[in-house]
Design a protein around this motif. Structure first.
Motif, PDB file in Angstrom:
ATOM      1  N   ILE A  40      30.604 -10.291 -55.443  1.00 26.82           N
ATOM      2  CA  ILE A  40      31.381 -11.116 -54.502  1.00 26.82           C
ATOM      3  C   ILE A  40      32.120 -10.237 -53.501  1.00 26.82           C
ATOM      4  CG2 ILE A  40      33.277 -12.761 -54.285  1.00 26.82           C
ATOM      5  CD1 ILE A  40      32.535 -13.808 -57.074  1.00 26.82           C
ATOM      6  N   SER A  41      32.735  -9.176 -53.984  1.00 23.90           N
ATOM      7  CA  SER A  41      33.558  -8.318 -53.134  1.00 23.90           C
ATOM      8  C   SER A  41      32.740  -7.568 -52.092  1.00 23.90           C
ATOM      9  CB  SER A  41      34.339  -7.308 -53.988  1.00 23.90           C
ATOM     10  OG  SER A  41      35.163  -7.966 -54.910  1.00 23.90           O
ATOM     11  N   VAL A  42      31.552  -7.119 -52.483  1.00 26.81           N
ATOM     12  CA  VAL A  42      30.736  -6.344 -51.546  1.00 26.81           C
ATOM     13  C   VAL A  42      30.298  -7.219 -50.364  1.00 26.81           C
ATOM     14  CG1 VAL A  42      28.442  -6.766 -52.523  1.00 26.81           C
ATOM     15  CG2 VAL A  42      28.971  -4.565 -51.458  1.00 26.81           C
ATOM     16  N   ARG A  43      30.117  -8.491 -50.613  1.00 22.69           N
ATOM     17  CA  ARG A  43      29.783  -9.407 -49.511  1.00 22.69           C
ATOM     18  C   ARG A  43      30.935  -9.504 -48.520  1.00 22.69           C
ATOM     19  NH1 ARG A  43      25.532 -13.010 -49.940  1.00 22.69           N
ATOM     20  NH2 ARG A  43      24.284 -12.789 -51.836  1.00 22.69           N
ATOM     21  N   MET A  44      32.153  -9.513 -49.029  1.00 25.18           N
ATOM     22  CA  MET A  44      33.319  -9.593 -48.156  1.00 25.18           C
ATOM     23  C   MET A  44      33.506  -8.296 -47.358  1.00 25.18           C
ATOM     24  SD  MET A  44      34.232 -12.606 -48.556  1.00 25.18           S
ATOM     25  CE  MET A  44      35.553 -12.381 -47.361  1.00 25.18           C
ATOM     26  N   LEU A  45      33.269  -7.169 -48.009  1.00 28.12           N
ATOM     27  CA  LEU A  45      33.439  -5.880 -47.338  1.00 28.12           C
ATOM     28  C   LEU A  45      32.436  -5.690 -46.202  1.00 28.12           C
ATOM     29  CD1 LEU A  45      34.113  -3.600 -50.428  1.00 28.12           C
ATOM     30  CD2 LEU A  45      35.670  -3.932 -48.493  1.00 28.12           C
ATOM     31  N   TRP A  46      31.240  -6.241 -46.384  1.00 29.99           N
ATOM     32  CA  TRP A  46      30.207  -6.052 -45.378  1.00 29.99           C
ATOM     33  C   TRP A  46      30.092  -7.219 -44.403  1.00 29.99           C
ATOM     34  CZ3 TRP A  46      27.107  -1.972 -44.035  1.00 29.99           C
ATOM     35  CH2 TRP A  46      27.264  -0.831 -44.819  1.00 29.99           C
ATOM     36  N   LYS A  47      30.908  -8.221 -44.598  1.00 31.02           N
ATOM     37  CA  LYS A  47      30.895  -9.361 -43.684  1.00 31.02           C
ATOM     38  C   LYS A  47      31.173  -8.901 -42.257  1.00 31.02           C
ATOM     39  CE  LYS A  47      33.195 -13.817 -42.906  1.00 31.02           C
ATOM     40  NZ  LYS A  47      34.253 -14.740 -43.415  1.00 31.02           N
ATOM     41  N   ASP A  48      32.165  -8.038 -42.101  1.00 31.80           N
ATOM     42  CA  ASP A  48      32.476  -7.440 -40.798  1.00 31.80           C
ATOM     43  C   ASP A  48      32.780  -5.968 -41.024  1.00 31.80           C
ATOM     44  OD1 ASP A  48      33.207  -6.728 -38.267  1.00 31.80           O
ATOM     45  OD2 ASP A  48      35.028  -7.958 -38.194  1.00 31.80           O
ATOM     46  N   VAL A  49      31.751  -5.178 -41.164  1.00 38.49           N
ATOM     47  CA  VAL A  49      31.918  -3.753 -41.449  1.00 38.49           C
ATOM     48  C   VAL A  49      32.466  -3.011 -40.232  1.00 38.49           C
ATOM     49  CG1 VAL A  49      29.603  -3.017 -40.756  1.00 38.49           C
ATOM     50  CG2 VAL A  49      30.804  -1.803 -42.601  1.00 38.49           C
TER      51      VAL A  49
END
Length: 279
Positions: A40-49
């Motif tokens: 879940i967290s990795v999706r948030m981190l890469w949402k707007d890298v």
């Protein structure tokens, strides 16, 4: 009876972690909890890298971002970089755990260009150009639902929007007017749900202005509009704006050398914020 976070349904946990979107350090900590939290967290981190100024990042961080993106490239692209003697990946880097490119909801051509040029600043410019091209091709193939596109880069990649299905969901566009030929026309054919548009005008080529007017006119629910003119006028765009007089709530206008014609603003019945400015 107490409830542990680990007992929460995945949907609830996802909603909680989404509230940490702007807290990068906490999201990095969440990566280490367990596999589900990591996913879940990795999706948030890469949402707007690109959300943090790459110029303020260390070379180690920008190199890490670029290495990860290159690790996600298809083999054909990796072979092309190898043949051109472009070596960014660490030889010990394992295959990526995720396809990080598909998590991106924001694409900033300028930030991508800046990161590549920063990492490859000692390399010939044509090599940087090739890396940017291949990464953009990957994004076009992998991003299924793009929410924001920022396109200000001096390096203008010729990627074709008609083959970018994810751009149909675009809700925010930030760009300059001097983009490759047919960019605005292509976008107007496939994207009708923009809620926010910001355009910097750098020239008055009639074809581009007509394409921009067409793009603005075809939007169904435009709410925020920013027009910035550098040594040119955007007066010819005004007829296209009138169609959105019932939906636009924020209007930001900037003119460097031309007086701002503001009489049309009275037509915007739901306007909540207007910022007119001239130099």
């Amino acid at each position: 009876m107490t409830c542990q976070l680990s007992d929460l349904p995945t949907e609830c946990l996802q909603e909680i972690i989404e509230h940490l979107e702007n807290n990068i350090s906490t999201l990095h900590s969440c990566l280490l909890v367990n596999r589900l939290w990591c996913k879940i967290s990795v999706r948030m981190l890469w949402k707007d890298v690109w959300g943090y100024n790459y110029q303020q990042r260390s070379l180690r961080v920008t190199t890490s971002i670029l290495s990860t993106l290159i690790a996600c490239l298809p083999n054909e692209s990796k072979e092309k970089l190898y043949k051109n003697e472009i070596f960014i990946l660490s030889p010990n880097l394992k295959s990526p755990l995720f396809n990080y490119a598909e998590f991106c909801k924001v694409l900033s051509i300028g930030s991508l260009s800046g990161i590549v040029h920063n990492v490859l600043k000692k390399e010939p410019s044509d090599r940087s150009r090739l890396v940017i091209d291949e990464i953009i091709k990957m994004f076009v193939d992998q991003i299924s639902s793009l929410k924001k596109l920022s396109y200000y880069s001096r390096f203008y990649s010729n990627f074709t929007l008609t083959y970018f299905p994810g751009v149909r969901d675009l809700s925010e566009l930030c760009c300059s007017s001097n983009l490759p030929s047919n960019f605005f026309w292509q976008l107007s054919q496939i994207c009708h749900n923009l809620q926010s548009i910001s355009i910097d005008f750098h020239n008055e080529v009639s074809n581009e202005l007509n394409e921009i007017k067409e793009l603005i006119s075809l939007q169904d629910n435009l709410k925020n509009l920013t027009l910035i003119a550098f040594a040119v006028s955007w007066v010819n765009i005004i007829p296209a704006l009138k169609k959105h007089s019932n939906t636009v709530t924020k209007l930001h206008l900037y003119s460097e050398y031309y007086d701002l014609p503001l009489s049309f603003v009275s037509l915007f019945t739901n306007l909540q914020e207007i910022i007119p400015y001239k130099k």
